[in-house]
Every structure is written in structure tokens, then in C-alpha cells.
Design a protein around this motif. Structure first.
Motif, PDB file in Angstrom:
ATOM      1  N   ARG A  40      -6.809  14.862 -23.120  1.00 22.58           N
ATOM      2  CA  ARG A  40      -6.467  14.566 -21.727  1.00 22.58           C
ATOM      3  C   ARG A  40      -7.731  14.631 -20.807  1.00 22.58           C
ATOM      4  NH1 ARG A  40      -1.240  17.790 -19.919  1.00 22.58           N
ATOM      5  NH2 ARG A  40      -2.424  19.141 -21.572  1.00 22.58           N
ATOM      6  N   ALA A  41      -8.578  15.735 -20.925  1.00 23.70           N
ATOM      7  CA  ALA A  41      -9.859  15.850 -20.116  1.00 23.70           C
ATOM      8  C   ALA A  41     -10.795  14.731 -20.318  1.00 23.70           C
ATOM      9  CB  ALA A  41     -10.558  17.270 -20.450  1.00 23.70           C
ATOM     10  N   VAL A  42     -10.838  14.294 -21.690  1.00 24.32           N
ATOM     11  CA  VAL A  42     -11.712  13.045 -21.567  1.00 24.32           C
ATOM     12  C   VAL A  42     -11.213  11.835 -21.289  1.00 24.32           C
ATOM     13  CG1 VAL A  42     -12.508  11.661 -23.669  1.00 24.32           C
ATOM     14  CG2 VAL A  42     -12.844  14.158 -24.041  1.00 24.32           C
ATOM     15  N   SER A  43     -10.004  11.726 -21.217  1.00 22.78           N
ATOM     16  CA  SER A  43      -9.256  10.411 -20.645  1.00 22.78           C
ATOM     17  C   SER A  43      -9.357  10.559 -19.183  1.00 22.78           C
ATOM     18  CB  SER A  43      -8.028  10.145 -21.203  1.00 22.78           C
ATOM     19  OG  SER A  43      -7.134  11.201 -20.514  1.00 22.78           O
ATOM     20  N   SER A  44      -9.201  11.371 -18.534  1.00 22.26           N
ATOM     21  CA  SER A  44      -9.342  11.649 -17.053  1.00 22.26           C
ATOM     22  C   SER A  44     -10.907  11.679 -16.599  1.00 22.26           C
ATOM     23  CB  SER A  44      -8.352  12.928 -16.661  1.00 22.26           C
ATOM     24  OG  SER A  44      -9.110  14.233 -17.020  1.00 22.26           O
ATOM     25  N   GLY A  45     -11.718  12.332 -17.399  1.00 22.98           N
ATOM     26  CA  GLY A  45     -13.129  12.177 -17.237  1.00 22.98           C
ATOM     27  C   GLY A  45     -13.654  10.779 -17.012  1.00 22.98           C
ATOM     28  N   GLN A  46     -13.107  10.046 -18.089  1.00 21.73           N
ATOM     29  CA  GLN A  46     -13.770   8.633 -18.127  1.00 21.73           C
ATOM     30  C   GLN A  46     -12.851   7.721 -17.150  1.00 21.73           C
ATOM     31  OE1 GLN A  46     -12.223   7.635 -22.010  1.00 21.73           O
ATOM     32  NE2 GLN A  46     -14.343   8.312 -23.050  1.00 21.73           N
ATOM     33  N   SER A  47     -11.789   7.806 -16.577  1.00 17.44           N
ATOM     34  CA  SER A  47     -11.309   7.179 -15.560  1.00 17.44           C
ATOM     35  C   SER A  47     -11.843   7.580 -14.330  1.00 17.44           C
ATOM     36  CB  SER A  47      -9.888   7.288 -15.613  1.00 17.44           C
ATOM     37  OG  SER A  47      -9.453   8.670 -15.570  1.00 17.44           O
ATOM     38  N   ALA A  48     -12.103   8.835 -14.156  1.00 15.41           N
ATOM     39  CA  ALA A  48     -12.826   9.373 -12.880  1.00 15.41           C
ATOM     40  C   ALA A  48     -14.327   8.909 -12.946  1.00 15.41           C
ATOM     41  CB  ALA A  48     -12.983  10.743 -12.880  1.00 15.41           C
ATOM     42  N   GLY A  49     -14.937   8.905 -13.862  1.00 12.33           N
ATOM     43  CA  GLY A  49     -16.246   8.184 -13.961  1.00 12.33           C
ATOM     44  C   GLY A  49     -16.483   6.418 -13.670  1.00 12.33           C
ATOM     45  N   GLU A  50     -15.323   5.855 -14.215  1.00 11.11           N
ATOM     46  CA  GLU A  50     -14.908   4.598 -13.817  1.00 11.11           C
ATOM     47  C   GLU A  50     -14.749   4.279 -12.379  1.00 11.11           C
ATOM     48  OE1 GLU A  50     -15.060   0.578 -14.070  1.00 11.11           O
ATOM     49  OE2 GLU A  50     -15.746   2.031 -15.797  1.00 11.11           O
TER      50      GLU A  50
END
Length: 106
Positions: A40-50
Motif C-alpha cells: 500500500r505504501a508503494v502504490s500510494s507513493g507512486q500515485s503521489a509522485g504522479e
């Protein structure tokens, strides 16, 4: 007969409730496992980066548009007028001092 009926209803309700609670606890423990939290942290981090990249792109686009509006407003794209009159001076607002251009090499 009544007692046997209510005993079986109570036992069935107990088994059902226990089963539901067990499923909910398993789901909860799976959701809080280290692997799940990391995913979940990785997916939310990627979406936040985008989202951050998109925001920066929007800011740059609007900044260019606003700069063009300001350039047009002050007509910076035109050639400066000939300095046939007195020598141009500039005012440094931080010191409120008038400085002649020839003294600082411009």
C-alpha cells in the motif's frame, strides 16, 4: 421439543457469529501484515509522485502563460528606445539609492 429448537438456534447463531468474527479478524490481520502495508505504501507513493509531476507540469504551463501576459503588459519584447535624452539611471529599492549606470560597469 421447544428447548431443543432454541438450543439448536442458539448453537447455530453462535457458530455463525464465530465464523464471521474469524473471517473479519483474518481479513484485518492480512491488511496489517508487513507485506500488505509495504504494498500500500508503494502504490500510494507512486500515485503521489504522479500527482506531484502533474502539478509541477501545470505550474510550469501557467507560469509561462502568465510570463507572456506580463511581457505583453510591459512590452519587454520590443527594442528599447534610443537613449537620446539624459543617461538612464536605476533605483535600488533596498537602499533607496540612485546609482549611475556608468559607475557599476553597465
Amino acid at each position: 421439543m421447544r428447548r431443543l429448537f432454541w438450543l439448536s438456534v442458539g448453537a447455530g447463531a453462535g457458530v455463525y457469529a464465530t465464523h464471521r468474527v474469524k473471517r473479519r479478524v483474518e481479513r484485518f490481520t492480512r491488511a496489517l501484515s508487513p507485506e500488505s502495508v509495504a504494498a500500500r505504501a508503494v502504490s500510494s507513493g507512486q500515485s503521489a509522485g504522479e500527482r506531484l509531476r502533474l502539478f509541477a507540469s501545470d505550474v510550469r504551463t501557467e507560469m509561462r502563460a502568465r510570463e507572456e501576459e506580463l511581457r505583453e503588459a510591459v512590452r519587454m519584447d520590443q527594442a528599447p528606445p534610443d537613449g537620446g535624452g539624459p543617461q538612464a539611471r536605476r533605483v535600488l529599492k533596498a537602499r533607496y539609492t540612485i546609482i549611475e549606470n556608468d559607475k557599476d560597469g553597465h
